[in-house]
Scaffold this active site. Structure first.
Site, short mmCIF file in Angstrom:
data_model
loop_
_atom_site.label_atom_id
_atom_site.label_comp_id
_atom_site.label_asym_id
_atom_site.label_seq_id
_atom_site.Cartn_x
_atom_site.Cartn_y
_atom_site.Cartn_z
CE LYS A 105 -1.64 -1.55 3.82
NZ LYS A 105 -2.36 -1.84 5.08
N GLY A 137 -7.91 3.94 10.29
CA GLY A 137 -8.47 2.63 9.93
C GLY A 137 -8.44 2.29 8.45
#
Ligand code: ATP
Ligand code: HMH
Length: 270
Positions: free
Chosen positions: A176, A210
């Site tokens: 990511k 999150g």
């Protein structure tokens, strides 16, 4: 009526934006039946982690036994595992029940800097969990830590890291790029042969609490429903982008992403 099942094995975030809570909300939004094994409680809000309370091995094993012996699951997502002992237990149980579609999000540090994985647990993660993973989803600092190298700053360095992480055993690697400091939000998917780039615009917001959990849970939900890996990661990317684009101003710090945004946008299109 039958439904695909997805299990999260992770820490609880009392603030509701990350961990178990993010995972269950994501599973629900993507039409899967969510189940949970809680490895640790965190006293957490948008300002940070104020306490970490790991569960006993007995409690974690009992939860895994209860879910897997009766209900089974079509996919698993692991998040905060905290210690080497917990990692060993989780890996052993996943093997025992021959669980398929294992998404390992190698959570290490919360956005505010709190340790969610003990330093000495990285070896257990690498040796016991990564080899049985279908896909791993490290962010840049996590990928660097697992490989024991400096954090990568360019796409070329990310590509090399994806190839090197694949050698540790997971079938697929997603790195990511949320932590890249400038440019679009680029993630990479490596399947052992080709590297795919998934790119979206970078949303200008500080409310990203999150994101990693939500993204990995979305991959697990899609795999649970039988989608191939590339489609699963693409849907997860669309899901997290929608969730960040309408993230929520709740609390005094880094607010949570909006788990309902992806489904709401799709309903509007119909
Ligand atoms: N500002 C942003 N705009 C668009 N996409 C983003 C942004 N920040 C992160 N993402 C995307 O969100 C997903 C999660 O990435 P990120 O690198 O933030 O994970 P993470 O660091 O593990 O998150 P966490 O802090 O929850 O552990 C990736 O698909 C990434 O590209
Ligand atoms: C419980 C938990 N898991 C994962 C993260 C990483 O975002 C967090 N902040 N809290």
């Amino acid at each position: 009526m039958s439904i695909a099942k997805a299990l999260t094995i992770a820490g609880s975030d009392s603030g509701g934006g990350a961990g178990i809570q993010a995972d269950i909300k994501t599973f629900q939004e993507l039409n899967t039946f969510g189940m949970s094994v809680i490895t640790a409680l965190t006293a957490q809000n948008t300002l940070g982690v104020h306490g970490v309370f790991p569960q006993t091995l007995e409690a974690i094993e009992a939860q895994m036994e209860a879910v897997l012996s009766d209900m089974g699951t079509d996919a698993v997502k692991t998040g905060m595992l905290f210690s080497a002992d917990i990692i060993s237990l989780v890996a052993r149980k996943l093997k025992e029940y021959e669980v398929k579609n294992i998404v390992v999000d190698p959570v290490m540090i919360a956005k505010g800097g709190a340790a969610l994985l003990q330093e000495e647990a990285i070896r257990a993660l690498t040796e016991e969990l990564l080899p049985i993973a279908t896909v791993i989803t490290p962010n840049l600092p996590e990928a660097a830590k697992i490989l024991g190298r400096e954090e990568m700053k360019t796409i070329e360095e990310m590509k090399q890291a994806a190839v090197d992480l694949h050698k540790l055993g997971p079938a697929y690697v997603v790195i990511k790029g949320g932590h890249l400091t400038e440019g679009p939000a680029i993630d990479l998917l490596y399947d052992g042969e080709s590297i795919y780039e998934l790119e979206t615009r970078r949303v200008e917001t500080k409310h990203t609490h999150g994101t990693g959990c939500t993204f990995a849970a979305a991959i697990a939900a899609e795999l649970a429903k039988g989608s191939p890996i590339k489609e699963s990661v693409e849907t997860a990317k669309a899901f997290i982008t929608a969730a960040i684009s309408s993230s929520l101003v709740i609390g005094k710090g880094i607010g949570p992403t909006n788990h309902a945004a992806y489904r709401a946008a799709r309903l509007q299109k119909q």
